[in-house]
Enzyme design. Structure first.
Site, PDB file in Angstrom:
ATOM      1  N   ARG A  77      79.428  27.414   8.968  1.00 12.74           N
ATOM      2  CA  ARG A  77      80.447  28.559   8.090  1.00 12.74           C
ATOM      3  C   ARG A  77      80.187  29.227   9.143  1.00 12.74           C
ATOM      4  O   ARG A  77      79.572  29.881  10.165  1.00 12.74           O
ATOM      5  CB  ARG A  77      79.430  29.125   6.791  1.00 12.74           C
ATOM      6  CG  ARG A  77      80.158  30.298   6.578  1.00 12.74           C
ATOM      7  CD  ARG A  77      79.560  31.102   5.858  1.00 12.74           C
ATOM      8  NE  ARG A  77      79.641  30.677   4.072  1.00 12.74           N
ATOM      9  CZ  ARG A  77      79.960  31.228   3.271  1.00 12.74           C
ATOM     10  NH1 ARG A  77      79.111  31.859   2.689  1.00 12.74           N
ATOM     11  NH2 ARG A  77      80.406  30.015   2.442  1.00 12.74           N
TER      12      ARG A  77
ATOM     13  N   HIS B 296      88.414  27.732   2.144  1.00 10.05           N
ATOM     14  CA  HIS B 296      86.763  27.031   2.027  1.00 10.05           C
ATOM     15  C   HIS B 296      87.018  25.986   0.406  1.00 10.05           C
ATOM     16  O   HIS B 296      86.473  25.945  -0.028  1.00 10.05           O
ATOM     17  CB  HIS B 296      85.474  28.945   0.974  1.00 10.05           C
ATOM     18  CG  HIS B 296      84.722  28.472   0.982  1.00 10.05           C
ATOM     19  ND1 HIS B 296      83.494  27.042   0.487  1.00 10.05           N
ATOM     20  CD2 HIS B 296      83.823  29.365   0.453  1.00 10.05           C
ATOM     21  CE1 HIS B 296      82.296  27.315   0.464  1.00 10.05           C
ATOM     22  NE2 HIS B 296      82.462  29.407   0.347  1.00 10.05           N
TER      23      HIS B 296
ATOM     24  N   ARG C 206      74.665  30.734  -2.527  1.00  7.09           N
ATOM     25  CA  ARG C 206      75.242  29.214  -2.539  1.00  7.09           C
ATOM     26  C   ARG C 206      75.229  28.308  -2.546  1.00  7.09           C
ATOM     27  O   ARG C 206      75.022  26.525  -2.476  1.00  7.09           O
ATOM     28  CB  ARG C 206      76.293  29.772  -4.221  1.00  7.09           C
ATOM     29  CG  ARG C 206      75.972  30.467  -5.604  1.00  7.09           C
ATOM     30  CD  ARG C 206      76.393  31.221  -6.138  1.00  7.09           C
ATOM     31  NE  ARG C 206      77.291  32.485  -4.326  1.00  7.09           N
ATOM     32  CZ  ARG C 206      76.168  34.162  -5.299  1.00  7.09           C
ATOM     33  NH1 ARG C 206      75.316  34.084  -6.236  1.00  7.09           N
ATOM     34  NH2 ARG C 206      76.673  34.671  -4.193  1.00  7.09           N
ATOM     35  N   THR C 207      76.051  28.854  -0.854  1.00  8.81           N
ATOM     36  CA  THR C 207      76.798  27.656  -0.785  1.00  8.81           C
ATOM     37  C   THR C 207      75.607  26.585   0.001  1.00  8.81           C
ATOM     38  O   THR C 207      75.782  25.500   0.709  1.00  8.81           O
ATOM     39  CB  THR C 207      77.850  27.776   0.660  1.00  8.81           C
ATOM     40  OG1 THR C 207      78.850  28.081  -0.111  1.00  8.81           O
ATOM     41  CG2 THR C 207      78.272  27.190   1.724  1.00  8.81           C
TER      42      THR C 207
ATOM     43  N   LYS D  35      71.657  33.802  23.249  1.00  8.30           N
ATOM     44  CA  LYS D  35      71.972  33.957  24.934  1.00  8.30           C
ATOM     45  C   LYS D  35      73.480  33.421  25.342  1.00  8.30           C
ATOM     46  O   LYS D  35      73.729  33.648  26.843  1.00  8.30           O
ATOM     47  CB  LYS D  35      71.164  33.087  24.743  1.00  8.30           C
ATOM     48  CG  LYS D  35      69.473  32.548  24.775  1.00  8.30           C
ATOM     49  CD  LYS D  35      68.678  31.568  25.799  1.00  8.30           C
ATOM     50  CE  LYS D  35      67.445  31.221  24.990  1.00  8.30           C
ATOM     51  NZ  LYS D  35      66.976  29.290  25.335  1.00  8.30           N
TER      52      LYS D  35
HETATM   53  C1  NCD Z   1      82.082  32.908  -1.433  1.00  7.24           C
HETATM   54  C2  NCD Z   1      82.643  32.717  -0.128  1.00  7.24           C
HETATM   55  O1  NCD Z   1      81.974  32.884   0.850  1.00  7.24           O
HETATM   56  O2  NCD Z   1      83.860  32.859   0.498  1.00  7.24           O
HETATM   57  N1  NCD Z   1      81.467  32.726  -1.573  1.00  7.24           N
HETATM   58  C3  NCD Z   1      80.577  32.054  -2.033  1.00  7.24           C
HETATM   59  O3  NCD Z   1      81.089  30.115  -1.639  1.00  7.24           O
HETATM   60  N2  NCD Z   1      80.221  30.609  -3.572  1.00  7.24           N
HETATM   61  C4  NCD Z   1      83.059  33.943  -1.728  1.00  7.24           C
HETATM   62  C5  NCD Z   1      82.740  35.841  -1.323  1.00  7.24           C
HETATM   63  O4  NCD Z   1      81.899  35.915  -0.472  1.00  7.24           O
HETATM   64  O5  NCD Z   1      83.185  36.523  -2.305  1.00  7.24           O
END
Ligand code: NCD
Length: 311
Positions: A109, A137, A59-60, A88
Site C-alpha cells: 500500500r 484498491h 482492515r486491509t 534514510k
Molecule cells: C479504504 C481505503 O483504504 O481506501 N479502507 C479499506 O481499505 N478498508 C477506505 C478509506 O480509507 O476510506
C-alpha cells in the site's frame, strides 16, 4: 479454467472481469468453508508474505496478515515504514527488491497513485496492490463484489448507489469498474459537485450498457437503490483543508433516510467511517459493513494469496 493468477502480480481491477470473477468467487467460497470448519489450512506452509504499508490501515493489513497465517504462511509485517530504510532515503524500487529476497509475495500500500503498478516491474516476487493513493484498491473491490454477489447472484435489473467522495475514493472508483463487469441496470453516483466521478472511470463505465445518473441528492434516489455503497470524504487527499471542512458532513446515512429505502437494499462501506453513517444504522439487518463485509475480506484475501502462490 486454468488459474490466471498463478505467479502473477495483482495490481488492478482490470484483472477482475466477467470471466475471472466467477472463478474467484468459487475460490473465496472454498476459503470461507475452510475457515468455518477448520480455522486454517497448511496449503502455503513454508511461504512468507510481506505486508508493506506506507499508509495507515486497519482492515486491509489485519485481513492480509490473518489470511497468510490461516493458509500456513509466515508474515513480514511492515506497517510503519518510518522504521525502515525509506527514512534514510531508499527508493521504493530498492525496498521492493530487498523485501522480495526474503518473501514469496508482497502486499503493498502506498499513497501515490500508480506507484504500486510502476514498482511491480522491479519486483522479484508477485506484488498485490493494497491501495495506491486515490487510484485503485482492487482486493477491496473483489471482497465487496463477492459480498454483493452473495445477496444478488445476478445484478440484472439492479440499481447501485455510490455515495460520497467519488473523486478521491479509490474503493468507489474501483468497485464501480468491477460491478460494471457484473452488468447491473443502473449506477447512481451521489456526490457534491466538486467531488464527482473522474472522467477515466466515467469513460470506462460508458463502454458497458449501464444507465448512469450523477446527482447531489441522496434523498431523491434512495428508494431506487438495491445496493448502497458509501465511503468517507477522503480528508488526506484534499489540497485545501478548508474545502474538506466545508464538505465533510454533507451526506450522512441515518435511520430516517434508510426508512425510505427498499427492505432488500444492502448497505456497504469499506470503513473507516468518520460520520458518514450514523451508528444507529448498525443494527439494521441491511447493514453489511458492520460484520459480513469484513469477514469476507479474510476469505477473499486468503483466496488471492492461494491462487497467486499455488497452481
Ligand atoms: C479504504 C481505503 O483504504 O481506501 N479502507 C479499506 O481499505 N478498508 C477506505 C478509506 O480509507 O476510506
Amino acid at each position: 479454467m486454468p488459474n490466471p493468477f498463478f505467479k502473477q502480480h495483482f495490481l488492478s481491477t482490470d484483472q477482475l472481469t466477467k470471466d475471472t470473477l466467477p472463478f474467484l468467487f468459487h475460490e473465496i467460497d472454498t476459503m470461507k468453508e475452510i475457515v468455518i470448519k477448520e480455522g486454517k489450512t497448511n496449503i502455503l506452509e513454508g511461504r512468507i508474505i510481506a505486508c508493506v504499508f506506507f499508509e495507515p490501515s486497519t482492515r486491509t493489513f489485519a485481513s492480509f496478515t490473518s489470511a497468510a497465517q490461516r493458509l500456513g504462511a509466515g508474515i513480514i509485517p511492515l506497517h510503519d515504514m518510518t522504521n525502515s530504510s525509506v527514512i534514510k532515503g531508499e527508493s521504493l524500487e530498492d525496498t521492493i527488491r530487498s523485501i522480495g529476497c526474503s518473501s514469496d509475495a508482497i502486499v503493498l500500500r502506498h499513497p501515490e497513485a500508480y506507484s504500486v503498478q510502476n514498482v511491480a516491474q522491479y519486483s522479484y516476487v508477485p506484488i498485490i496492490n493494497g491501495g495506491d493513493g486515490g487510484h485503485e484498491h482492487p482486493t477491496q473491490s473483489l471482497l465487496e463484489a463477492y459480498t454483493i454477489h452473495k445477496h444478488y447472484p445476478s445484478l440484472e435489473g439492479t440499481t447501485i448507489g455510490f455515495v460520497g467522495d467519488l473523486k478521491h475514493s479509490r474503493t468507489i472508483r474501483s468497485l464501480s469498474k468491477v460491478l460494471a463487469e457484473m452488468e447491473p441496470k443502473k449506477f447512481i453516483w451521489v456526490s457534491p459537485d466538486s467531488l464527482k466521478m473522474m472522467p477515466d472511470v466515467v469513460d470506462s463505465i460508458k463502454k458497458h450498457n449501464i444507465e448512469i445518473i450523477e446527482t447531489d441528492s441522496m434523498e431523491k434516489y434512495i428508494g431506487e437503490f438495491d445496493v448502497m455503497y458509501t465511503n468517507r470524504i477522503q480528508k488526506e487527499r484534499f489540497d485545501d483543508p478548508a474545502e474538506y471542512e466545508k464538505i465533510k458532513d454533507v451526506f450522512v446515512t441515518t435511520p430516517k433516510l434508510i426508512a425510505e429505502a427498499k427492505s432488500t437494499m444492502i448497505i456497504l462501506n469499506p470503513l473507516p467511517r468518520v460520520g458518514e453513517i450514523s451508528p444507529l444504522v448498525d443494527t439494521d439487518p441491511r447493514a453489511l459493513y458492520i460484520k459480513e463485509q469484513m469477514q469476507n475480506a479474510l476469505y477473499t484475501r486468503m483466496a488471492l494469496l492461494k491462487l497467486i502462490l499455488k497452481d
